[in-house]
Design an enzyme around this catalytic site. Structure first.
Site, short mmCIF file in Angstrom:
data_model
loop_
_atom_site.label_atom_id
_atom_site.label_comp_id
_atom_site.label_asym_id
_atom_site.label_seq_id
_atom_site.Cartn_x
_atom_site.Cartn_y
_atom_site.Cartn_z
N CYS A 17 -8.59 26.44 -15.40
CA CYS A 17 -10.04 26.29 -15.33
C CYS A 17 -10.56 25.87 -16.70
O CYS A 17 -9.83 25.86 -17.67
CB CYS A 17 -10.69 27.62 -14.95
SG CYS A 17 -10.15 28.24 -13.35
N GLY A 43 -10.75 21.46 -13.64
CA GLY A 43 -11.09 22.08 -12.37
C GLY A 43 -12.14 21.29 -11.65
O GLY A 43 -13.22 21.06 -12.19
N ASN A 115 -10.42 31.47 -17.76
CA ASN A 115 -9.33 30.51 -17.60
C ASN A 115 -8.04 31.29 -17.84
O ASN A 115 -7.81 31.76 -18.95
CB ASN A 115 -9.47 29.38 -18.62
CG ASN A 115 -8.26 28.46 -18.66
OD1 ASN A 115 -8.01 27.80 -19.65
ND2 ASN A 115 -7.49 28.40 -17.59
N CYS A 251 0.63 27.43 -24.11
CA CYS A 251 1.19 26.75 -22.93
C CYS A 251 1.50 25.29 -23.32
O CYS A 251 0.58 24.53 -23.63
CB CYS A 251 0.16 26.79 -21.81
SG CYS A 251 0.52 25.67 -20.45
N TYR A 257 0.50 17.62 -20.06
CA TYR A 257 -0.26 17.14 -18.91
C TYR A 257 -1.70 17.60 -18.83
O TYR A 257 -2.61 16.80 -18.59
CB TYR A 257 0.44 17.54 -17.59
CG TYR A 257 -0.43 17.25 -16.38
CD1 TYR A 257 -0.65 15.94 -15.97
CD2 TYR A 257 -1.06 18.27 -15.69
CE1 TYR A 257 -1.48 15.66 -14.89
CE2 TYR A 257 -1.88 18.00 -14.60
CZ TYR A 257 -2.10 16.69 -14.20
OH TYR A 257 -2.90 16.42 -13.15
N SER A 298 -2.00 9.92 -16.48
CA SER A 298 -1.38 11.01 -17.23
C SER A 298 -0.17 10.57 -18.06
O SER A 298 0.21 11.23 -19.01
CB SER A 298 -0.98 12.14 -16.28
OG SER A 298 -0.20 11.61 -15.24
N CYS A 397 4.94 29.00 -12.69
CA CYS A 397 4.03 29.42 -13.74
C CYS A 397 3.25 30.61 -13.21
O CYS A 397 2.58 30.51 -12.19
CB CYS A 397 3.06 28.31 -14.13
SG CYS A 397 1.89 28.89 -15.38
N CYS A 448 4.77 29.05 -24.78
CA CYS A 448 5.23 29.50 -23.47
C CYS A 448 5.95 28.32 -22.83
O CYS A 448 5.36 27.27 -22.60
CB CYS A 448 4.07 29.93 -22.58
SG CYS A 448 4.65 30.38 -20.92
N CYS A 451 8.11 27.67 -17.47
CA CYS A 451 8.40 26.81 -16.31
C CYS A 451 9.61 25.90 -16.55
O CYS A 451 10.16 25.35 -15.59
CB CYS A 451 7.17 25.98 -15.94
SG CYS A 451 6.51 25.00 -17.29
#
Ligand code: AMP
Length: 475
Positions: A17, A43, A115, A251, A257, A298, A397, A448, A451
């Site tokens: 978000c 979002g 978020n 992250c 992305y 992207s 995730c 992090c 994933c």
């Protein structure tokens, strides 16, 4: 006040978000509105603004900021302080689930925009329920609101109460919060989600990404530090460093992305980072080819970097139809397939007879890339090579990106060679975790990477302690 401007899907997920907060000499709502528009990529399902005008007043709706708000609605929100939120979730069958969440407590109304994901929210909710709290909204933020109210009642000191509340919650969070007209930004102790602080002509602002500062001509002061609580007012800001962890856990997917390429997060330009990833990718997986084609939008910066690293010229071989909805969240595989075809189209004259390298940021299910390879082959490319700027995604995730089930990932079940065959590509190369780290200019311990490594920066409690976040495909 609520409004529906499109139909929501019924999936049970709640993810990325965008958040904003303003303390201004003039009305806050129009500033918040423009910040939210700049954060729209974080979002598109719902949007909301809450301001303080002797009491909290808010307006929320399902849809894009530009569809939900018009001049009249923005003007009707009269306060000089306020917060806002753009919502990524597709679980919204009820517009009340849009944020900011307003929690009525004995110590006053709390408005909260979040978020991230709290991994122990369900456990805390049960405890609070036993203490007599009545949960009516069914969201994690209600848990935070009641915890805060309890702590505030017993300590009488808001900063102490916020610290005690944050000590109890686990997970990722960048919050903007409003209580009795005071406005705060809070970033989790590991800094998993981005949050930054700025100053503009009328006051101070806190937003998820720096692009939302640019849009209101605000200057970036700095990122909010991990574990920091910042209170803003029209003349300045006050910082309370509540937690000091040795490491961070940003992250990495924000850089590869999620964030907008023109944002700066934690001292790094997202665009330059993507370019570095593409450059490394060219070194790790060299190929003889005629042109490098970005998968729009992207994959653009990664492809530019790949072109620089390989010396192969960049060409705009794929055109994107900007008016088609996102494929990623489509509820069925059939719909996702169809929408990719509608969304991207090859420019035949660029592709015909060429050895092509397609560069994209990531592969999740493989739907997008499989379709695109097929299109480029049909446009008579001689060879089609695929290069990807995120290492193979293999693990869910739990902390805020919409990738929640292992089975979703093509790389979870297949080797690289199997994926290559599945995509019908002549070759396939993913950036390595080492290459990614070099491009990000962070050490492994400050990121992090859950994933792609299956190692998470915090313990993830069992499913029953979390809210339901699973994607249920409808096929
Ligand atoms: P897929 O077709 O499932 O492989 O989707 C991959 C594409 O979706 C990538 O090229 C990304 O641009 C985009 N993407 C990756 N992760 C997400 C996400 N969590 N939410 C929305 N889009 C995503």
């Amino acid at each position: 006040m609520y409004e529906h401007s499109n139909t929501a899907f019924k999936h049970e997920i709640k993810e990325q978000c965008g958040v904003a907060a303003i303390a201004s000499k003039s009305k806050a709502s129009s500033y918040i509105y423009y910040c939210l528009r700049a954060l729209q990529h974080r979002g598109q399902e719902a949007v909301g603004i809450a301001v303080f005008n002797k009491k909290i007043e808010s307006y929320k709706g399902i849809g894009l900021a530009a569809n939900v708000f018009d001049d009249k609605k923005i003007k009707s929100l009269k306060g000089k302080t306020g917060i806002g939120h753009t919502y990524y979730s597709i679980k919204l069958s009820k517009p009340e689930n849009a944020q900011p969440t307003i929690i009525k407590t004995e110590v006053g109304e709390i408005a909260l925009a979040h978020n991230g994901i709290l991994v122990n929210a369900e456990k805390l909710r049960k405890q609070l329920k036993k203490k007599g709290h009545d949960f009516t909204l069914g969201c994690e933020e209600e848990v935070v609101g009641y915890l805060l109210a309890d702590h505030l009642r017993s300590s009488g000191d808001l900063i102490k109460a916020i610290k005690s509340t944050l000590s109890e919650i686990q997970g990722s969070y960048s919050f903007t919060m409003m209580l009795n007209g005071r406005v705060f930004g809070i970033r989790d102790p590991l800094g998993i989600k981005p949050l930054c602080l700025g100053k503009f002509k009328d006051g101070h602002v806190i937003v998820s990404e720096s692009v939302a500062l640019d849009v209101i001509d605000a200057n970036m002061i700095r990122d909010v530090y991990p574990g920091e609580l910042v209170e803003i007012n029209q003349d300045g800001f006050e910082s309370h460093q509540l937690f000091n962890k040795k490491h961070r856990a940003h992250c990495f997917f924000e850089y590869t992305y999620f964030a907008r390429a023109d944002s700066e997060i934690d001292g790094r330009s997202v665009y330059e980072t993507r370019k570095r990833i593409g450059w490394r990718l060219a070194k790790e997986h060299p190929v003889s080819a005629d042109i490098v084609i970005p998968v729009p939008d992207s994959g653009r910066a990664h492809a530019f970097g790949f072109s620089l690293g390989s010396g192969i010229p960049l060409a705009e071989g794929l055109m994107k139809n900007r008016y088609v909805a996102r494929t990623f969240i489509m509820p069925t595989q059939k719909l996702r397939d169809l929408t990719v075809r509608e969304k991207v189209n090859p420019i035949k004259s660029e592709v015909e007879g060429k050895r092509v390298v397609l560069v994209d940021d990531s592969i999740v299910r493989g739907t997008t890339m499989k379709r695109i390879v097929n299109m480029v082959r049909n446009a008579n490319a001689r060879e089609v090579h695929v290069r990807i700027g995120t290492p193979p995604l293999i693990s869910p995730c739990y902390l805020g990106i919409d990738m929640t089930t292992r089975d979703q990932f093509i790389a979870h079940k297949n080797t690289i060679e199997e994926i290559r065959k599945n995509l019908d590509a002549d070759s396939l190369g993913y950036i390595s975790v080492c290459g990614l780290l070099e491009a990000l200019l962070f050490s492994k311990s400050d990121l992090c990477l859950g994933c792609v490594t299956e190692k998470y920066p915090i313990d993830i409690p069992p499913e029953k302690h979390r809210f339901q976040h699973t994607i249920q495909d409808y096929e």
